[in-house]
Scaffold this motif. Structure first.
Motif, PDB file in Angstrom:
ATOM      1  N   THR A  21       0.953  -1.177   0.054  1.00  0.00           N
ATOM      2  CA  THR A  21       0.018   0.059   0.153  1.00  0.00           C
ATOM      3  C   THR A  21       0.989   1.251  -0.033  1.00  0.00           C
ATOM      4  N   VAL A  22       1.942   1.208   0.289  1.00  0.00           N
ATOM      5  CA  VAL A  22       2.943   2.417   0.498  1.00  0.00           C
ATOM      6  C   VAL A  22       4.327   2.118  -0.318  1.00  0.00           C
ATOM      7  N   SER A  23       4.542   3.229  -1.134  1.00  0.00           N
ATOM      8  CA  SER A  23       5.767   3.174  -1.733  1.00  0.00           C
ATOM      9  C   SER A  23       7.039   2.750  -0.863  1.00  0.00           C
ATOM     10  N   VAL A  24       7.978   2.295  -1.058  1.00  0.00           N
ATOM     11  CA  VAL A  24       9.104   1.949  -0.409  1.00  0.00           C
ATOM     12  C   VAL A  24      10.499   1.938  -1.260  1.00  0.00           C
ATOM     13  N   ASP A  25      10.411   2.663  -2.373  1.00  0.00           N
ATOM     14  CA  ASP A  25      11.378   2.935  -3.250  1.00  0.00           C
ATOM     15  C   ASP A  25      12.725   3.385  -2.660  1.00  0.00           C
ATOM     16  N   THR A  26      12.779   4.028  -1.488  1.00  0.00           N
ATOM     17  CA  THR A  26      13.989   4.543  -0.927  1.00  0.00           C
ATOM     18  C   THR A  26      14.079   3.774   0.675  1.00  0.00           C
ATOM     19  N   GLN A  27      13.011   2.581   0.756  1.00  0.00           N
ATOM     20  CA  GLN A  27      13.146   2.130   1.987  1.00  0.00           C
ATOM     21  C   GLN A  27      14.139   0.754   1.931  1.00  0.00           C
ATOM     22  N   ALA A  28      15.461   0.921   2.183  1.00  0.00           N
ATOM     23  CA  ALA A  28      16.331  -0.225   1.818  1.00  0.00           C
ATOM     24  C   ALA A  28      16.221  -1.053   3.067  1.00  0.00           C
ATOM     25  N   VAL A  29      16.109  -2.474   2.934  1.00  0.00           N
ATOM     26  CA  VAL A  29      16.378  -3.543   3.901  1.00  0.00           C
ATOM     27  C   VAL A  29      17.888  -3.363   4.011  1.00  0.00           C
ATOM     28  N   PHE A  30      18.749  -3.450   3.074  1.00  0.00           N
ATOM     29  CA  PHE A  30      20.241  -3.031   3.399  1.00  0.00           C
ATOM     30  C   PHE A  30      20.909  -2.363   2.267  1.00  0.00           C
ATOM     31  N   GLN A  31      22.024  -2.031   2.141  1.00  0.00           N
ATOM     32  CA  GLN A  31      22.636  -1.125   1.150  1.00  0.00           C
ATOM     33  C   GLN A  31      23.997  -1.147   1.268  1.00  0.00           C
ATOM     34  N   THR A  32      24.653  -0.909   0.010  1.00  0.00           N
ATOM     35  CA  THR A  32      26.100  -0.813   0.024  1.00  0.00           C
ATOM     36  C   THR A  32      26.532   0.606  -0.774  1.00  0.00           C
ATOM     37  N   SER A  33      27.502   0.840  -0.879  1.00  0.00           N
ATOM     38  CA  SER A  33      28.127   2.196  -1.557  1.00  0.00           C
ATOM     39  C   SER A  33      27.413   2.231  -2.978  1.00  0.00           C
ATOM     40  N   HIS A  34      27.236   1.040  -3.644  1.00  0.00           N
ATOM     41  CA  HIS A  34      26.722   1.117  -5.136  1.00  0.00           C
ATOM     42  C   HIS A  34      25.442   0.421  -5.058  1.00  0.00           C
ATOM     43  N   LEU A  35      24.690  -0.330  -4.122  1.00  0.00           N
ATOM     44  CA  LEU A  35      23.561  -0.891  -4.315  1.00  0.00           C
ATOM     45  C   LEU A  35      22.455  -0.707  -3.271  1.00  0.00           C
ATOM     46  N   LEU A  36      21.206  -0.722  -3.616  1.00  0.00           N
ATOM     47  CA  LEU A  36      20.196  -0.681  -2.598  1.00  0.00           C
ATOM     48  C   LEU A  36      19.390  -1.886  -2.886  1.00  0.00           C
ATOM     49  N   VAL A  37      19.021  -2.419  -1.817  1.00  0.00           N
ATOM     50  CA  VAL A  37      18.073  -3.734  -1.880  1.00  0.00           C
ATOM     51  C   VAL A  37      16.973  -3.526  -0.910  1.00  0.00           C
ATOM     52  N   ARG A  38      15.922  -3.738  -1.632  1.00  0.00           N
ATOM     53  CA  ARG A  38      14.352  -3.452  -0.987  1.00  0.00           C
ATOM     54  C   ARG A  38      13.403  -4.549  -1.280  1.00  0.00           C
ATOM     55  N   PRO A  39      12.550  -4.936  -0.440  1.00  0.00           N
ATOM     56  CA  PRO A  39      11.553  -5.917  -1.024  1.00  0.00           C
ATOM     57  C   PRO A  39      10.840  -5.731  -2.299  1.00  0.00           C
ATOM     58  N   ALA A  40      10.553  -6.909  -2.794  1.00  0.00           N
ATOM     59  CA  ALA A  40       9.819  -6.861  -4.176  1.00  0.00           C
ATOM     60  C   ALA A  40       8.353  -6.456  -3.515  1.00  0.00           C
ATOM     61  N   ARG A  41       7.555  -5.767  -4.844  1.00  0.00           N
ATOM     62  CA  ARG A  41       6.111  -5.540  -4.674  1.00  0.00           C
ATOM     63  C   ARG A  41       5.523  -6.079  -6.021  1.00  0.00           C
ATOM     64  N   ARG A  42       4.073  -6.574  -5.810  1.00  0.00           N
ATOM     65  CA  ARG A  42       3.609  -7.028  -7.079  1.00  0.00           C
ATOM     66  C   ARG A  42       3.433  -6.006  -8.052  1.00  0.00           C
ATOM     67  N   ARG A  43       3.604  -4.697  -7.789  1.00  0.00           N
ATOM     68  CA  ARG A  43       3.746  -3.638  -8.914  1.00  0.00           C
ATOM     69  C   ARG A  43       5.262  -3.772  -9.689  1.00  0.00           C
ATOM     70  N   ASP A  44       6.086  -4.414  -9.130  1.00  0.00           N
ATOM     71  CA  ASP A  44       7.290  -4.715  -9.757  1.00  0.00           C
ATOM     72  C   ASP A  44       7.311  -5.787 -10.587  1.00  0.00           C
ATOM     73  N   ALA A  45       6.320  -6.287 -11.001  1.00  0.00           N
ATOM     74  CA  ALA A  45       6.236  -7.484 -12.095  1.00  0.00           C
ATOM     75  C   ALA A  45       6.829  -7.237 -13.350  1.00  0.00           C
ATOM     76  N   ASP A  46       6.338  -6.023 -13.852  1.00  0.00           N
ATOM     77  CA  ASP A  46       6.984  -5.613 -15.165  1.00  0.00           C
ATOM     78  C   ASP A  46       8.483  -5.612 -15.135  1.00  0.00           C
ATOM     79  N   ALA A  47       9.055  -4.855 -14.129  1.00  0.00           N
ATOM     80  CA  ALA A  47      10.577  -5.193 -14.150  1.00  0.00           C
ATOM     81  C   ALA A  47      11.231  -6.334 -13.837  1.00  0.00           C
ATOM     82  N   ILE A  48      10.659  -7.111 -12.788  1.00  0.00           N
ATOM     83  CA  ILE A  48      11.104  -8.429 -12.712  1.00  0.00           C
ATOM     84  C   ILE A  48      11.234  -9.285 -13.905  1.00  0.00           C
TER      85      ILE A  48
END
Length: 224
Positions: A21-48
């Motif tokens: 229900t809420v955008s989490v584009d910048t809500q990282a579970v963890f990240q590095t200097s070059h990568l951002l890792v976040r939960p997948a969402r149903r709306r990510d289906a096309d990108a996946i």
């Protein structure tokens, strides 16, 4: 070095994945200097799906080919450990390169992982894929190191995974990262083919292999 977020932030991100229900584009579970890792969402289906089409090599190797879109996405979003395997958390994660202002840019990796699989303290990596064009660049190592740090921060003292026999690159990668092969199973079905699968384990806490096997009966040599 990875930068895990606080437990409250992890719960927030997981909750958003569950409710979508809420955008989490910048809500990282963890990240590095070059990568951002976040939960997948149903709306990510096309990108996946676009990522899967651009990087089909793994599916060809272990499953005999990339399945159709609906089958692939159903497996990605709806697959969970079998009912007989207890666990506390199941995460489908997306890895993005970061923009200069630390927002997600390009999808470059997929991760499926489980916390406390079959026993408390067992972190299981069900799926770990980096874009084919980035293999050999060091990006997979950066992503894995951050993932391991995060799994440890979640209480994991042992990490386990399965790698198919024909995946030579994968076997070498996990061995370099300290995983030991402890069991082999044959004729395991993936997609349209059967594979020989090696269970590999890495101890990351005050635990002996004997203690691990006492907790996880499935990985003992005498267990079918």
């Amino acid at each position: 070095m990875s930068q895990p977020v606080t437990p409250a932030e992890v719960l927030y991100a997981t909750s958003n994945y569950a409710t979508d229900t809420v955008s989490v584009d910048t809500q990282a579970v963890f990240q590095t200097s070059h990568l951002l890792v976040r939960p997948a969402r149903r709306r990510d289906a096309d990108a996946i799906w676009a990522f899967a089409q651009a990087n089909p090599e793994y599916e060809r190797m272990v499953g005999g080919g990339l399945p159709d879109r609906d089958t692939y996405l159903a497996e990605f979003f709806d697959h969970h450990p079998p009912a007989e395997m207890s666990f506390s958390q199941h995460h489908n994660l997306l890895a993005f390169t970061k923009t200069a202002d630390a927002r997600e840019h390009e999808l470059v990796g997929l991760i499926d992982c489980v916390i406390d699989l079959m026993a408390r303290g067992v972190g299981h990596i069900g799926f770990f894929q980096i874009a084919t064009r980035l293999q050999g660049s060091g990006m997979a190592q950066q992503l894995y190191t951050a993932l391991e740090d995060w799994l440890v921060s979640q209480g994991s003292t042992a990490l386990r995974l399965g790698v198919v026999e024909r995946n030579a690159r994968g076997k070498a990668f996990w061995a370099r990262n300290g995983y030991l092969r402890i069991k082999t199973r044959h004729d395991i079905e993936f997609g349209r083919q059967k594979n020989t699968v090696h269970t590999m384990v890495k101890l990351v806490g005050p635990l002996t292999m004997g203690a691990y096997l006492a907790m996880v009966a499935r990985d003992r040599a005498e267990t079918p």
